[in-house]
Design a protein around this motif. Structure first.
Motif, PDB file in Angstrom:
ATOM      1  N   VAL A   1       0.840  -1.197   0.000  1.00 22.17           N
ATOM      2  CA  VAL A   1       0.000   0.000   0.000  1.00 22.17           C
ATOM      3  C   VAL A   1       0.879   1.253   0.000  1.00 22.17           C
ATOM      4  N   VAL A   2       1.709   1.404   1.038  1.00 23.26           N
ATOM      5  CA  VAL A   2       2.700   2.490   1.083  1.00 23.26           C
ATOM      6  C   VAL A   2       4.007   1.866   1.560  1.00 23.26           C
ATOM      7  N   LYS A   3       4.782   1.374   0.635  1.00 23.46           N
ATOM      8  CA  LYS A   3       5.963   0.587   0.996  1.00 23.46           C
ATOM      9  C   LYS A   3       7.033   1.395   1.725  1.00 23.46           C
ATOM     10  N   ASP A   4       6.991   2.703   1.608  1.00 20.14           N
ATOM     11  CA  ASP A   4       7.975   3.543   2.302  1.00 20.14           C
ATOM     12  C   ASP A   4       7.616   3.799   3.762  1.00 20.14           C
ATOM     13  N   TYR A   5       6.411   3.433   4.188  1.00 24.23           N
ATOM     14  CA  TYR A   5       5.951   3.805   5.520  1.00 24.23           C
ATOM     15  C   TYR A   5       6.369   2.764   6.562  1.00 24.23           C
ATOM     16  N   SER A   6       6.774   3.269   7.721  1.00 22.01           N
ATOM     17  CA  SER A   6       7.281   2.421   8.803  1.00 22.01           C
ATOM     18  C   SER A   6       6.317   1.303   9.179  1.00 22.01           C
ATOM     19  N   GLN A   7       5.049   1.646   9.389  1.00 22.24           N
ATOM     20  CA  GLN A   7       4.105   0.650   9.884  1.00 22.24           C
ATOM     21  C   GLN A   7       3.794  -0.405   8.827  1.00 22.24           C
TER      22      GLN A   7
ATOM     23  N   TRP B   1      11.302 -11.633   1.043  1.00 23.89           N
ATOM     24  CA  TRP B   1      12.161 -10.849   1.925  1.00 23.89           C
ATOM     25  C   TRP B   1      12.956  -9.806   1.136  1.00 23.89           C
ATOM     26  N   ASP B   2      13.362 -10.160  -0.061  1.00 28.28           N
ATOM     27  CA  ASP B   2      14.195  -9.248  -0.843  1.00 28.28           C
ATOM     28  C   ASP B   2      13.463  -7.948  -1.152  1.00 28.28           C
ATOM     29  N   ASP B   3      12.204  -8.068  -1.496  1.00 29.01           N
ATOM     30  CA  ASP B   3      11.426  -6.873  -1.825  1.00 29.01           C
ATOM     31  C   ASP B   3      11.303  -5.953  -0.619  1.00 29.01           C
ATOM     32  N   VAL B   4      10.974  -6.510   0.538  1.00 29.88           N
ATOM     33  CA  VAL B   4      10.834  -5.681   1.740  1.00 29.88           C
ATOM     34  C   VAL B   4      12.166  -5.029   2.106  1.00 29.88           C
ATOM     35  N   ALA B   5      13.248  -5.808   1.997  1.00 29.85           N
ATOM     36  CA  ALA B   5      14.556  -5.304   2.422  1.00 29.85           C
ATOM     37  C   ALA B   5      14.983  -4.068   1.640  1.00 29.85           C
ATOM     38  N   GLN B   6      14.570  -3.958   0.380  1.00 27.84           N
ATOM     39  CA  GLN B   6      14.931  -2.778  -0.413  1.00 27.84           C
ATOM     40  C   GLN B   6      14.446  -1.488   0.253  1.00 27.84           C
TER      41      GLN B   6
ATOM     42  N   GLN C   1       5.941  -1.396   6.680  1.00 25.67           N
ATOM     43  CA  GLN C   1       7.150  -2.214   6.635  1.00 25.67           C
ATOM     44  C   GLN C   1       7.190  -3.231   7.780  1.00 25.67           C
ATOM     45  N   ILE C   2       6.920  -2.775   9.002  1.00 25.51           N
ATOM     46  CA  ILE C   2       7.006  -3.739  10.102  1.00 25.51           C
ATOM     47  C   ILE C   2       5.879  -4.764  10.040  1.00 25.51           C
ATOM     48  N   GLY C   3       4.728  -4.368   9.489  1.00 20.45           N
ATOM     49  CA  GLY C   3       3.661  -5.338   9.299  1.00 20.45           C
ATOM     50  C   GLY C   3       4.079  -6.429   8.334  1.00 20.45           C
ATOM     51  N   ALA C   4       4.739  -6.033   7.259  1.00 17.83           N
ATOM     52  CA  ALA C   4       5.203  -7.013   6.284  1.00 17.83           C
ATOM     53  C   ALA C   4       6.277  -7.923   6.881  1.00 17.83           C
ATOM     54  N   ILE C   5       7.226  -7.332   7.596  1.00 20.84           N
ATOM     55  CA  ILE C   5       8.295  -8.125   8.215  1.00 20.84           C
ATOM     56  C   ILE C   5       7.713  -9.135   9.189  1.00 20.84           C
ATOM     57  N   SER C   6       6.845  -8.657  10.057  1.00 22.85           N
ATOM     58  CA  SER C   6       6.246  -9.523  11.068  1.00 22.85           C
ATOM     59  C   SER C   6       5.448 -10.654  10.436  1.00 22.85           C
ATOM     60  N   LEU C   7       4.715 -10.333   9.379  1.00 20.22           N
ATOM     61  CA  LEU C   7       3.887 -11.357   8.753  1.00 20.22           C
ATOM     62  C   LEU C   7       4.734 -12.367   7.992  1.00 20.22           C
ATOM     63  N   LEU C   8       5.759 -11.904   7.281  1.00 15.96           N
ATOM     64  CA  LEU C   8       6.653 -12.842   6.612  1.00 15.96           C
ATOM     65  C   LEU C   8       7.308 -13.781   7.615  1.00 15.96           C
ATOM     66  N   ALA C   9       7.763 -13.232   8.730  1.00 14.69           N
ATOM     67  CA  ALA C   9       8.398 -14.073   9.748  1.00 14.69           C
ATOM     68  C   ALA C   9       7.425 -15.109  10.287  1.00 14.69           C
ATOM     69  N   ARG C  10       6.206 -14.714  10.566  1.00 15.18           N
ATOM     70  CA  ARG C  10       5.211 -15.641  11.098  1.00 15.18           C
ATOM     71  C   ARG C  10       4.861 -16.721  10.080  1.00 15.18           C
ATOM     72  N   LEU C  11       4.775 -16.322   8.811  1.00 17.49           N
ATOM     73  CA  LEU C  11       4.510 -17.322   7.772  1.00 17.49           C
ATOM     74  C   LEU C  11       5.623 -18.361   7.745  1.00 17.49           C
ATOM     75  N   GLU C  12       6.864 -17.904   7.776  1.00 17.25           N
ATOM     76  CA  GLU C  12       7.989 -18.839   7.767  1.00 17.25           C
ATOM     77  C   GLU C  12       8.019 -19.710   9.016  1.00 17.25           C
ATOM     78  N   LEU C  13       7.773 -19.104  10.166  1.00 13.57           N
ATOM     79  CA  LEU C  13       7.796 -19.875  11.410  1.00 13.57           C
ATOM     80  C   LEU C  13       6.702 -20.929  11.438  1.00 13.57           C
ATOM     81  N   ALA C  14       5.638 -20.706  10.665  1.00 11.64           N
ATOM     82  CA  ALA C  14       4.571 -21.703  10.547  1.00 11.64           C
ATOM     83  C   ALA C  14       4.867 -22.732   9.468  1.00 11.64           C
ATOM     84  N   GLY C  15       6.057 -22.635   8.856  1.00 10.35           N
ATOM     85  CA  GLY C  15       6.447 -23.620   7.855  1.00 10.35           C
ATOM     86  C   GLY C  15       6.012 -23.295   6.436  1.00 10.35           C
ATOM     87  N   ILE C  16       5.649 -22.047   6.182  1.00 13.30           N
ATOM     88  CA  ILE C  16       5.164 -21.644   4.871  1.00 13.30           C
ATOM     89  C   ILE C  16       6.318 -21.011   4.090  1.00 13.30           C
TER      90      ILE C  16
END
Length: 462
Positions: free
Chosen positions: A269-275, A298-303, A277-292
């Motif tokens: 939605v607004v990739k430059d915005y802090s919130q 990760w590369d896209d967010v890290a940019q 970004q952290i929503g995406a990071i948190s959700l990606l991490a949770r997806l991975e921790l659930a085995g998904i």
């Protein structure tokens, strides 16, 4: 002029909540209302006020514009807000006492004196209980410092005077929920939604209640049933409510749908915005921790995190930026880690302990986990977790750090670490018996502990 000093200037307007305004240009009133009502309803129209920032020198207009800049939560935010604060201060003598106190609170925020800012918002709640912008901003600061009772006090102080405003009930609901008062939280949230079906903060509070109480299928159904109202919101609110939808989907084992929510609603939605970004990071991490498998996401967010190497606005934000960079394999994670260590001893006094005693060890633990150093992850996060509330964020958001710690315990694989993991997992599963994610994780741990006979019946043991 000190906050609260009487003004000789007579206001000639009032906002939609009845608060008198000192406006140089009465034509600015609709945009002031866009800010006031947009801010408390988390709608994007709040930023419309910036259109008159250069032409209306009214102190409250300038202070509200400074507020919008500070909410960027970036290292440039304070510098960007200063010119507006200077104009607000220059005109404060002709402002109302309410406006003067608000200006002082925003100045305290810009100066990093969050304790003073909270105190001023608490005074405002008592003196001008329909200044709901001030209440919501005070809650924001309390939230970021882990002061859950403070959040609730602010809402309850103004509720008798603003019970006609649905958003106040939403503010109270989230304060109750963060204080673990679930029945009161649900009642307040449902009251808000009954008054205004489009009350996304109340939706959010109710999602927290249902997640905490393990009402996963019910929570998912509720959030999906009101998602059609999530229009015209600021990017944080819309992405965060979809983030909650994804949490329910992950726990219910609906992996493909959870990943689709990430792709379609939670990131972009607004990739430059802090919130965002952290929503995406948190959700990606949770997806991975659930085995998904999250592929190359990760590369896209890290940019978008490269700009965050020296932000240090909030420790809660820095930790997630750091994990995102490290998880993407970016060397900039090392720079951010060094910068956190260097900044922590010099952080503003009101947040220094959180930076030094919580953020620094957690930062080391998160980088270690991202790089596969499980022992160091257990060590760093183990030190930080008992005090993690001090860095702010909600219970649901901070759960990410416990999930990372738990993953490190399980993957370490020693008898001691598996024993620790069993205790955490079973308590979580007792509270969320519908969670297929937790069932799978608990079953694997029981099998490795030689208790495979329990693996199929770990849903809710008391």
């Amino acid at each position: 002029m000190p906050a609260g000093t009487p003004s000789n200037n007579t206001p000639h307007a009032a906002d939609s909540l009845g608060n008198p305004l000192t406006l140089d240009d009465p034509a600015s009133l609709p945009l002031v209302d866009d800010f006031v009502m947009g801010f408390i309803s988390t709608e994007a129209r709040a930023v419309n006020l910036l259109a008159v920032a250069a032409t209306d020198a009214s102190p409250i207009v300038q202070a509200y514009c400074a507020t919008l800049h500070l909410f960027a939560e970036s290292r440039e935010a304070v510098a960007n807000a200063r010119p507006f604060l200077e104009k607000a201060r220059a005109g404060a003598a002709r402002a109302t006492p309410r406006e003067q106190r608000y200006i002082a609170a925003i100045e305290a925020w810009a100066d990093g004196d969050i304790a003073r800012a909270i105190a001023l918002h608490a005074e405002q709640a008592r003196a001008h209980p329909r200044d709901l912008v001030s209440v919501k901003l005070g809650q924001y600061h309390c939230f970021n410092t882990g002061d859950c009772p403070g959040m609730l006090r602010l809402a309850l102080a103004v509720l008798p005077h603003a019970a006609d405003v649905p958003y106040v009930h939403g503010m109270a609901a989230f304060g109750y929920e963060q204080c673990h008062l679930m029945r009161e939280a649900e009642a307040s949230a449902r009251c808000a939604v009954a008054m205004c079906r489009k009350e996304p903060w109340a939706h959010h509070a109710l999602a927290h209640v249902m997640l905490t109480e393990g009402r996963l299928a019910e929570g998912l159904a509720f959030m999906q049933s009101v998602s059609d109202t999530w229009t015209g919101l600021n990017s944080f609110m819309v992405t965060h409510n979809w983030w909650h939808v994804a949490l329910f989907l992950i726990d219910l084992g609906r992996d493909a749908e959870a990943l689709a929510v990430y792709d379609e609603h939670a990131w972009g939605v607004v990739k430059d915005y802090s919130q965002d970004q952290i929503g995406a990071i948190s959700l990606l991490a949770r997806l991975e921790l659930a085995g998904i498998d999250v592929g190359r996401r990760w590369d896209d967010v890290a940019q978008y995190l490269l700009q965050r190497q020296a932000d240090h606005v909030l420790p809660f934000l820095d930790l997630q930026y750091l994990y995102g960079l490290a998880r993407a394999g970016r060397p900039e994670a090392d720079a951010l880690l060094r910068n956190i260590e260097a900044f922590a001893p010099h952080a503003p006094a009101s947040t220094r302990a959180a930076w030094q005693r919580v953020c620094v060890p957690a930062a080391h633990g998160l980088v270690a986990h991202a790089r596969g150093d499980l022992a160091a992850a257990v060590e760093g996060l183990g030190v930080a977790l008992p005090r993690m509330i001090e860095i702010g964020g909600s219970h649901a958001q901070r759960d990410l750090f416990e999930q990372v710690y738990l993953d490190a315990l399980v993957r370490t694989g020693t008898e001691a670490s598996l024993t620790g993991a069993q205790g955490i997992l079973q308590q979580q599963l007792n509270g969320q018996p519908e969670s297929l994610r937790l069932r799978r994780q608990a079953a694997a741990v029981y099998a490795r502990l030689g208790l495979g006979q329990l693996a199929g019946g770990t849903a809710a043991r008391g």
